[in-house]
Design a protein around this motif. Structure first.
Motif, short mmCIF file in Angstrom:
data_model
loop_
_atom_site.label_atom_id
_atom_site.label_comp_id
_atom_site.label_asym_id
_atom_site.label_seq_id
_atom_site.Cartn_x
_atom_site.Cartn_y
_atom_site.Cartn_z
N GLN A 22 -18.44 -106.17 -25.44
CA GLN A 22 -17.40 -105.37 -26.15
C GLN A 22 -17.90 -103.94 -26.27
OE1 GLN A 22 -14.85 -107.44 -27.70
NE2 GLN A 22 -13.57 -105.75 -28.20
N TYR A 41 -17.23 -100.48 -28.37
CA TYR A 41 -16.60 -99.87 -29.57
C TYR A 41 -16.60 -98.39 -29.38
CZ TYR A 41 -17.48 -104.48 -31.54
OH TYR A 41 -17.48 -105.80 -31.75
N ARG A 85 -11.36 -100.36 -29.52
CA ARG A 85 -12.39 -101.08 -28.75
C ARG A 85 -11.80 -101.66 -27.45
NH1 ARG A 85 -11.01 -104.17 -33.21
NH2 ARG A 85 -10.23 -106.29 -32.72
#
Lengths: 469, 954
Positions: free
Chosen positions: B189, B191, B268
């Protein structure tokens, strides 16, 4: 050890017998003197058409015995010589006997044979008009040949070479089963036949093809080669082949196994005619037409070569005699083969003319024997006496090889309860003090004892007697 | 019937009458004599194949006959054994006497009861990976779009005329991250960074010049990104703005302003894309923006100027990331340093091998580490290799062979890691100035290990650790003195001097001893002195002898590799260990002999001193207890000497040789007998006598030898004296052979001493029955005597050899006779009546023997009388061979006529023996008998009248 006089005589007799030779080689098992003795059982062997007046049973073992020996060199006269230094005799090896004189009496080949014909069991009987016979006989014939050179060597022993070629020996032994029948065809003619089955027992022969003896001041030497044949029923020699010690051959004899391997077959044929009111009797017989085949399995034959012995004196190194001899006698056994031997056929032609109602008969017998490569004929004249119904006798004279021969004598007593026969074919005119014929080179002796078993057939000189019985 | 019977009878009688009987043929009177070969028989008796002289000799078994140089010779040899009586000398006992021990004083030894170990600190490096990536700016996104209206400038649409504006724009949106470390397995992920909710997105709607002709209108628009994006709102703009995942929507926002601004946020992005092999992550996305505005005109003219515009701007930046690491196992890092400490107060201690500690729990090392934050989840293994000098107690977790394996967590715990101690091994640590300094190395190895896990990038970025501090607390250790092991530093010198005075008996034959070899009387081997050193001490259990010297008395001749012959002293350079109470052999000394021994009244005297010196110390590795104020030590040297037997002396000896060397006799009886029973003059050539004198005593002998021959009647013949004979002494205690060659020749074989006797052949002309040999000798006193003392007699063996070559002078004759026993040979011959007259044996003989041999044969009865009945006459001799005149051999033809009375062979039974005599006469001067000479003969038996055998006798 001193020999007694009896033993000394025996030695001489043995020497005499051992050196006897058969004139034509091959033993005659038939007694010629008895040919015209109508009641003798022995004469049946010479012609199957002969019939006696009675049936008979031979007493086993002594029913019919014949012993004969023949030679062409061995006589008392040739072996023993008067001692020139005094009384008595000396042997041919005595120094007083001149070698040339002795050797002149020897033939180039000196033969000797001995034969035996022993009837073990036998009988004859009438059935209707036929006369049947059966006999079980033991036949044995042994012969030996010695070259003259051998005697020269023994007598002279000079340095030089001696060729002893010609030594040989042979022996045949077999059993004979004889079945015979005589048939009257006409009143004046009877014919007969006999078939004989033979079982071979043993056969052996040795032929020394070469034997050279050389004597010189360095060496005494003998070299020998030859051939041998043997056949003994019950012994298997078939596994032997090639070179081997002689002992291996003889060892095989230890393994006897009862069997019948050698056999033979023979025929006798005969005819007997009575003419001129039975005053003239003519007969014809051909005997022993047949063979004896010796089994291949029990046969052994081969050769031996280079069998040498030599003596060279004393070996000072070995401290022993220098004597070369083979450790073993090596023989080369050939492949076994079946051996068939023809029997010695005999033709007997006889004729007798009787006078005085058959009391005396004068007979002439021609006996011809057919050997492999020659024939031999003997003529025998005989005077046959039949003084009574139970006794008869014959006196014969044979011409041997066209020379004046010897006298034969036979006696036959044949009352109703016994048949006794005694005869010899060779009776000399000169005898030694012990009754030994001096000049004879052959001799035979026949003896028979049988029991009659039937009434006599009607006929003959004593018809009344026969009718009465 | 009657007629016929009569006729038959007449005929039978007539027949018998014609036969006749010759009375000359009477078989009862037969002469059975058989003659073979009456005209003569020649029979080979055999060939005598080269009967050599050699084979004849062997058969006759004359032991004395030998072959030398191709010729036979009689050779007689024998020996005579004389002796010189033993020389008696007593053994020497206790040549080294008992050595009196001597005592020496000794000092004090001390050892501290506490050992102080100072604190210790060391830094150990650690290697961790860096996760500092994603800091670089991303690509900026910007959309500026002019929107056309359906009215052109300068036109005046009527009021209320609807006007609609539309826009639809798409823009690529790319994200690229580089320098991603290999420890990162995947980024899950991203951000986006910003003040609050992420990276702001600014959207501006401008009406431009239209704003003046329009009334308030309604604005609607959408911003759309791919599904894995998440957007967020900062404001909902009066309820007109909404976000659904990746799409933001504003509907019917009322506005009539010239410009309207909106702000939204990019929060994100979920990442499924893999990290490339170049350790980069690239995301290629697309952003779409649609806009719709409707309004109505107010009737004004549309001015010229700006057109309506849509503007969207965004500067994205990575604020953080979620990631998954690989298994992280960095390379172990190792560091080394020294742990130094000092032990003081070591009085008279030379070396310390082991410091044993008491059972106090404080006798332990405590190890710690400085706290360190490592965001990675996992373990950090610390392996500390402690100095070998430490003897740790067993059973400590993680400690094996002084290697501690633990974790950083344990080391950083409040209690640290405690390692109880048993003692200290300060190996090879030499004490200097009562102080022991120990430099002990310590090694630390840090080995991190982190399994794969998920982390926020921001938590790893701050990781910055490169070493770990390891330290040991200050420690005081209590010593257990009883179990300590150390070496005392207590060297000392010792010395003892012992006098010797010894006597022993010697025989009166010995006048002086310059030198006497000795051996061990028990073994007859080398005599060996065994030197032992020992101390007696109440406190030392283990010492080291050094600098040993043994000074022996001058009368002893010894052998030792460290011998100084000038002073007869042996120096031992190597230290020799000794244990208290058990004397140790420090060396062995071989005694070769005694020298210069004076003799007075049959007593020999040995006088001198033995001095033994040594220093000693406590050797390494000696288990020594703590010592306080102990007494001194006692030095106890000893020398074990065997009983000495004198085996050889050199000096003066006085002997009477005539007493020992008795006359000897050379026996020639057998030789004479083999030549006949009378005195035979054989006229032999070059006789010779060899004498071998074996001397086992080291004394030369000189003088004359007298040969006295005796004839057949034992009468003395002329003697022969051999002068100036010298018998060599034994050499170096080994027997010596003196070989004398007595001959009438002028030369002797190489190793013989020639004794020329010109008339020696006269001595042998008549073969003597014996020769008596007398030795007229005395000792050679021109040199010092040297005698092996064996305790036994000294044999002097004399071997003699008389050689008579069978070479004949002119007309030498030889007669030989023998009797062959043939008893029982002809026993069985009278079983046969054999006669053979005129028996002749013919011989054709050939020979190379140089003798005319006349042979006679006599047949003897059992009384030895010649038989008249059996005689043999040999016609001629066998002629001898003369090499000068004959060819290859000599041939003789001869006859042996055997005359047996009346030719009766059985008369041979009377023969019991056959005597044969051979009378030989030499042929040619100097001819001799040799083995290869032979006689050969062909033998034949000629029986001129044959042989007669009477078979009657068989």
């Amino acid at each position: 050890m001193k020999l007694t006089n009896t033993m000394k005589q025996f030695t001489c007799i043995i020497m005499f017998l051992a050196a006897t030779i058969l004139t034509p080689l091959g033993v005659s098992a038939q007694m010629k003197t008895s040919y015209f003795m109508e009641e003798s059982i022995q004469r049946l062997d010479m012609n199957p058409s002969f019939v006696p007046q009675r049936g008979y049973i031979n007493i086993p073992a002594i029913g019919n015995i014949g012993v004969n020996y023949h030679s062409n060199f061995l006589s008392v006269k040739n072996i023993l010589y008067p001692d020139p230094d005094g009384e008595g005799l000396v042997t041919f090896m005595h120094s007083s006997v001149d070698a040339g004189k002795f050797l002149r009496r020897m033939r180039n080949t000196n033969h000797l044979s001995i034969g035996l014909n022993e009837n073990i069991f036998g009988f004859g009987a009438y059935a209707r008009n036929y006369f049947w016979t059966f006999g079980l006989n033991l036949r044995s014939e042994t012969s030996l040949s010695i070259p003259k050179e051998f005697f020269r060597l023994a007598k002279e022993l000079h340095a030089g070479e001696y060729n002893l070629k010609g030594f040989n020996a042979e022996s045949d032994n077999y059993l004979e089963f004889a079945f015979g029948a005589a048939v009257p065809i006409f009143d004046y003619l009877t014919v007969g036949a006999r078939v004989k089955f033979l079982l071979g027992g043993a056969h052996a022969s040795l032929d020394v093809e070469s034997m050279q003896v050389n004597i010189n001041d360095n060496e005494w030497r003998a070299d020998m080669r030859g051939r041998f044949n043997g056949n003994i029923t019950g012994i298997d020699f078939s596994h032997l082949a090639g070179k081997m010690p002689l002992s291996e051959v003889t060892d095989a004899i230890d393994h006897f196994k009862m069997s019948i391997g050698s056999w033979g077959l023979a025929f006798d044929l005969g005819a007997d005619a009575r003419l001129l009111d039975d005053r003239l009797k003519v007969s014809l017989a051909i005997n022993d037409i047949g063979f004896l085949a010796w089994s291949k399995k029990s046969a052994v034959n081969g050769t031996f070569d280079n069998l040498s012995v030599a003596f060279r004196g004393y070996d000072f190194d070995a401290k022993d005699a220098d004597f070369d001899r083979p450790d073993k006698v090596i023989v080369d056994v050939d492949a076994p083969r079946r051996l068939s031997r023809m029997l010695t056929a005999t033709v007997n032609i006889g004729g007798e003319y009787t006078i005085l109602h058959n009391a005396i008969g004068f007979g002439l017998l021609s006996q011809t024997r057919f050997y492999g490569d020659y024939t031999s004929t003997e003529l025998t004249v005989s005077a046959n006496f039949r003084p009574s119904s139970w006794f008869s006798a014959s006196l014969s004279h044979s011409l041997v090889q066209n020379r004046m021969g010897v006298i034969g004598l036979a006696l036959n007593a044949h009352p109703s309860w016994i048949n006794f026969f005694l005869g010899v074919d060779y009776v000399g005119f000169n005898y030694g003090k012990e009754g030994i014929p001096i000049n004879l080179k052959s001799a035979n002796f026949y003896f028979g004892l049988a029991v009659p078993i039937t009434h006599p057939r009607v006929g003959g000189r004593f018809v009344a007697d026969t009718q009465k019985n | 019937m009657k007629f016929h019977s009569k006729l038959f009878a007449i005929l039978a009688i007539s027949f018998l009458a014609t036969s006749c009987v010759d009375n000359a043929y009477d078989l009862n009177n037969v002469n059975l004599k058989v003659s073979l070969g009456t005209d003569g028989i020649i029979l080979p008796l055999g060939t005598l194949k080269e009967l050599t002289v050699d084979s004849l000799v062997r058969r006759s078994e004359i032991d004395e006959l030998v072959t030398e140089e191709g010729t036979y010779a009689y050779k007689i040899s024998d020996s005579v054994n004389n002796k010189i009586n033993a020389i008696k000398i007593n053994n020497i006992r206790d040549v080294i006497p008992y050595i009196t021990p001597r005592s020496f004083a000794y000092g004090n030894i001390q050892f501290p009861e506490l050992v102080q170990l100072p604190s210790f600190a060391s830094d150990a490096p650690i290697h961790l990976p860096s996760f500092n990536f994603g800091n670089e700016p991303l690509e900026r996104v910007e959309i500026i779009k002019n929107i056309n209206s359906n009215y052109a400038s300068g036109t005046t649409p009527p009021a209320g005329t609807p006007i609609s504006l539309e826009a639809d724009e798409t823009k690529a949106f790319n994200v690229t991250l580089g320098n991603i470390p290999s420890e990162v397995a995947a980024i899950e992920q991203l951000y986006f960074s910003g003040a609050t909710q992420g990276t702001p997105m600014h959207l501006n709607f401008s009406l431009g010049a239209l704003q003046s002709v329009l009334k308030e209108g309604l604005l609607s628009f959408t911003i759309a990104l791919p599904n894995n994006y998440t957007l967020s709102l900062g404001s909902n703009y009066g309820g007109t703005a909404t976000v659904a995942g990746n799409t933001l929507t504003v509907s019917n926002f009322r506005t009539g302003a010239a410009e309207t601004d909106f702000v939204f946020y990019l929060a994100r992005r979920a990442v499924t894309e893999p990290i490339s092999a170049a350790r980069t992550l690239t995301l290629n996305d697309q952003l779409r923006c649609t806009l719709h505005y409707v309004s109505t005109t107010n009737g004004a003219t549309i001015p010229t100027g700006y057109k309506p515009t849509l503007t969207l701007k965004m500067s994205p930046q990575i604020g953080d990331a979620s990631l998954r690491t690989n298994d992280i196992a960095p390379t172990p890092m190792r560091s080394s340093s020294n742990m130094d400490f000092t032990i003081n107060g070591l009085n008279r201690i030379a070396r310390i091998y082991y410091i044993a500690l008491n059972s106090s729990p404080s006798n332990a090392l405590t190890l710690r580490a400085t706290p360190t934050h490592i965001p990675l989840k996992g373990a950090v293994t610390v392996k500390i290799t402690l100095p070998k000098i430490f003897d740790f107690k067993t059973g400590v977790a993680g400690l094996s062979n002084n290697v501690l394996t633990t974790t950083l967590d344990q080391l950083t715990s409040p209690s640290g890691v405690v390692l109880p101690l048993e003692g200290i091994h300060p190996d090879d640590a030499e004490v200097r100035q009562e102080q022991l300094t120990i430099n002990a190395p310590i090694t630390t190895e840090i080995t991190p290990s982190f399994p794969s896990d998920s982390y926020k990038l921001s938590s790893l970025k701050t990781m910055n650790v490169d070493k770990i501090g390891i330290k040991m607390d200050n420690t005081q250790l209590g010593v257990d003195l009883a179990r300590c092991n150390f070496a005392a530093d207590v060297p000392h010198n010792l010395s003892i001097d012992q006098p010797i005075d010894k006597t022993f008996y010697v025989a009166d034959k010995v006048t002086n001893i310059a030198y006497a070899k000795v051996v061990d009387a028990a073994t007859n081997g080398e005599a060996v002195l065994s030197v032992h050193l020992a101390i007696k001490s109440s406190f030392l259990s283990h010492i080291l002898f050094e600098h040993i010297s043994i000074q022996l008395p001058q009368f002893l001749d010894v052998e030792h590799p460290n011998l100084d012959p000038a002073t007869n002293t042996i120096y031992l350079r190597e230290p020799i260990e000794e244990y208290n109470g058990s004397p140790i052999e420090v060396t062995r000394i071989v005694i070769k002999g005694v020298r210069n021994v004076p003799i007075k009244e049959k007593m020999a005297q040995l006088k001198g001193n033995i001095k033994i010196s040594a220093s000693f110390s406590i050797p390494d590795n000696s288990p020594t207890q703590r010592i306080y104020d102990k007494d001194g030590i006692t030095f106890c040297p000893s020398v074990a000497a065997p009983v000495l037997k004198i085996s050889h002396i050199a000096g003066g000896v006085d002997l009477d040789l005539k007493e020992y060397l008795q006359p000897m006799t050379i026996q020639l009886e057998d030789v004479r007998k083999s030549l006949g029973d009378q005195n035979i003059e054989v006229n032999l050539v070059a006789p010779q006598v060899r004498l071998h004198v074996c001397n086992t005593i080291d004394i030369g002998m000189m003088g004359n030898i007298i040969l006295q021959p005796y004839d057949f009647e034992n009468q003395k013949l002329s003697p022969i004296t051999i002068r100036d004979i010298y018998i060599q002494p034994a050499e170096q205690n080994k027997m010596r052979l003196t070989k004398l060659y007595i001959t009438d020749q002028t030369k002797a074989p190489g190793d013989y001493t020639l004794c020329h006797v010109p008339n020696l052949s006269n001595l042998m002309k008549v073969i003597p029955s014996k020769i008596e040999v007398t030795f007229d000798l005395k000792e050679d006193d021109r040199r010092e005597q040297s005698i092996e003392i064996t305790g036994e007699d000294y044999p002097i063996d004399i071997k003699y050899e008389v050689k008579l070559p069978l070479k004949f002078k002119d007309e030498a004759t030889l007669s030989y006779s023998n009797v062959a026993d043939v008893k029982d040979t002809f026993d069985d011959i009278d079983d046969y009546d054999l006669t053979a007259e005129d028996i002749l044996i013919k011989l054709d003989a050939r020979t190379t023997i140089p003798l005319d041999m006349a042979v006679t044969l006599d047949f003897l009865d059992n009384k030895g009388m010649i038989l008249d009945d059996v005689r043999a006459v040999v016609s001629a001799p066998i002629k001898g061979y003369n090499a000068a005149t004959d060819g290859a051999y000599k041939q003789s033809l001869l006859n042996v006529r055997v005359d047996i009375k009346e030719g009766e062979i059985q008369r041979l039974k009377q023969v019991d023996k056959i005597r044969y005599t051979i009378n030989g006469e030499s042929v040619g001067h100097g001819s001799g008998l040799s083995p290869e000479q032979y006689v050969t003969a062909e033998i034949k038996l000629l029986l001129k009248r044959g042989v007669t055998i009477d078979l009657d006798t068989l």
